[in-house]
Design an enzyme around this catalytic site. Structure first.
Site, PDB file in Angstrom:
ATOM      1  N   CYS A   1       7.402  -6.406  -8.612  1.00 50.00           N
ATOM      2  CA  CYS A   1       6.210  -5.733  -9.125  1.00 50.00           C
ATOM      3  C   CYS A   1       6.458  -4.253  -9.378  1.00 50.00           C
ATOM      4  O   CYS A   1       5.954  -3.677 -10.345  1.00 50.00           O
ATOM      5  CB  CYS A   1       5.057  -5.914  -8.156  1.00 50.00           C
ATOM      6  SG  CYS A   1       5.432  -5.340  -6.467  1.00 50.00           S
TER       7      CYS A   1
ATOM      8  N   ASN B   1      -2.127  -5.590 -13.868  1.00 46.12           N
ATOM      9  CA  ASN B   1      -1.271  -6.323 -12.949  1.00 46.12           C
ATOM     10  C   ASN B   1      -0.053  -6.870 -13.686  1.00 46.12           C
ATOM     11  O   ASN B   1       0.068  -6.714 -14.911  1.00 46.12           O
ATOM     12  CB  ASN B   1      -2.066  -7.462 -12.302  1.00 46.12           C
ATOM     13  CG  ASN B   1      -1.507  -7.882 -10.957  1.00 46.12           C
ATOM     14  OD1 ASN B   1      -0.413  -7.476 -10.559  1.00 46.12           O
ATOM     15  ND2 ASN B   1      -2.246  -8.715 -10.249  1.00 46.12           N
TER      16      ASN B   1
ATOM     17  N   HIS C   1       2.259  -4.214  -3.015  1.00 48.48           N
ATOM     18  CA  HIS C   1       2.251  -4.603  -4.426  1.00 48.48           C
ATOM     19  C   HIS C   1       2.003  -3.379  -5.297  1.00 48.48           C
ATOM     20  O   HIS C   1       1.040  -2.641  -5.082  1.00 48.48           O
ATOM     21  CB  HIS C   1       1.166  -5.655  -4.663  1.00 48.48           C
ATOM     22  CG  HIS C   1       1.163  -6.224  -6.049  1.00 48.48           C
ATOM     23  ND1 HIS C   1       2.289  -6.729  -6.662  1.00 48.48           N
ATOM     24  CD2 HIS C   1       0.153  -6.377  -6.960  1.00 48.48           C
ATOM     25  CE1 HIS C   1       1.983  -7.177  -7.869  1.00 48.48           C
ATOM     26  NE2 HIS C   1       0.697  -6.964  -8.076  1.00 48.48           N
TER      27      HIS C   1
END
Length: 350
Positions: free
Chosen positions: A157, A317, A297
């Protein structure tokens, strides 16, 4: 066993051929030809048809009967989580997505990075000016936010947060869009306290790019979603980093100012169990933490606003465009929710 394996494969292929999607208005009629076979495997259940629609839409493949039954059980448990959460009428709703047949442990292993201490933000260097902030901001409307990508089964991520910030900075500076290489960061940025598919930090990735001499394009160094040997080639460098600006740990006023007047900002937060099934609304949680060692994250803050009286961050995201609200989510602003302002930085490009 071979007979059952064939049955499972047939189920998946047949639903695809029918063109069925999870949102079809009359799925029972469309799956009736295979319903008897499906029930032989997973038994009669009020969730059987929902599971069939889910498996088709997301291209699920289960190699054995035991695996299919296990996934159906997990799917049913996640449906109960969705239902019980939505009954509470919170500011957000959950929904079925491609993680609905995963356990929390599987999700955490495949999609989240290990917690790391964001030392770069202990004292930030973003300067707030005495100016009135706009009530809302959405950098997508200015055409500098790149498309939502999917990190796959790799805890990378941090690389997508990094490239997302750089792609926006590049578009802002040079007036054209670009897609940059996450895989170069996975393979090559280890010397800067990054760990490929096991996690890293955008602030450390910016440092790597600055001192390495640049970052290649996605086309030149494509994404594989696996740790690999570094294949960086300086001739393919598309963007260079002059430096980065860090937001003071927990300072949402600084973060808001940066998002309002600078550009999209890389941020990190702690994902907890129900977030993986987020669908829409302003997310909030009483179980997530907000310290530097809680965040797991990295994402990209591209704006902010107010929904039903609740201020929020608008965040991009890296779990694909079908997750959440077309790949985006909203996080409550003003409480450092889940540590969203704990580890924030943005690059300066050349």
């Amino acid at each position: 066993m071979a007979q059952w394996t064939l049955l499972i494969v047939f189920f998946c292929v047949a639903t695809a051929a029918a063109g069925l999607s999870f949102h079809d208005s009359n799925p029972i009629r469309m799956v009736s030809d295979m319903e008897e076979q499906l029930l032989q495997v997973i038994g009669e259940s009020r969730h059987a048809v929902s599971f069939a629609r889910f498996a088709n839409r997301y291209g699920k493949r289960y190699d054995t009967v035991d695996e299919m039954k296990r996934r159906f059980k997990i799917f049913s448990e996640n449906l109960q989580l969705i239902k019980s959460t939505n009954k509470k009428r919170l500011g957000y709703t959950l929904g079925v997505n491609h993680f609905a047949d995963w356990t929390w442990e599987e999700f955490r292993s495949h999609r989240l990075g290990a917690a790391q201490n964001c030392s770069a933000t202990l004292k930030g260097n973003h300067r707030i000016t005495d100016v009135v902030l706009p009530a809302e901001k959405d950098w997508r409307k200015e055409g500098i936010v790149s498309e939502v990508k999917d990190q796959g089964h790799c805890g990378s991520c941090w690389t997508f947060s990094t490239t997302g910030a750089l792609e926006s900075a590049y578009a802002q500076a040079f007036g054209k869009n670009i897609s940059l290489s996450e895989q170069q960061l996975v393979d090559c940025a280890g010397a800067y306290n990054n760990f490929g598919c096991n996690g890293g930090l955008p602030s450390q990735a910016f440092e790597y790019i600055k001192y390495n001499g640049g970052l290649e394009t996605e086309e030149a160094y494509p994404y594989t979603g696996q740790n690999g040997l570094c294949k960086f080639t300086s001739e393919n460098v598309a963007v260079q980093v002059l430096g980065s600006v860090n937001i003071t740990l927990g300072a949402e006023d600084e973060l808001k100012h940066a998002v309002a007047f600078a550009r999209p900002v890389s941020v990190a937060f702690q994902v907890v169990d129900d977030f993986r099934l987020y669908k829409k609304g302003v997310y909030t949680s009483t179980t997530c933490g907000s310290t530097p060692m809680d965040v797991n994250h990295a994402v990209l803050a591209v704006g902010y606003g107010i929904e039903d009286g609740v201020p929020y961050w608008l965040i991009k995201n890296s779990w694909g465009g079908e997750w959440g609200d077309h790949g985006y989510f909203k996080m409550e602003m003003g409480k450092n929710m889940c540590g969203v302002a704990t580890c924030s930085s943005y690059p300066v490009v050349a």
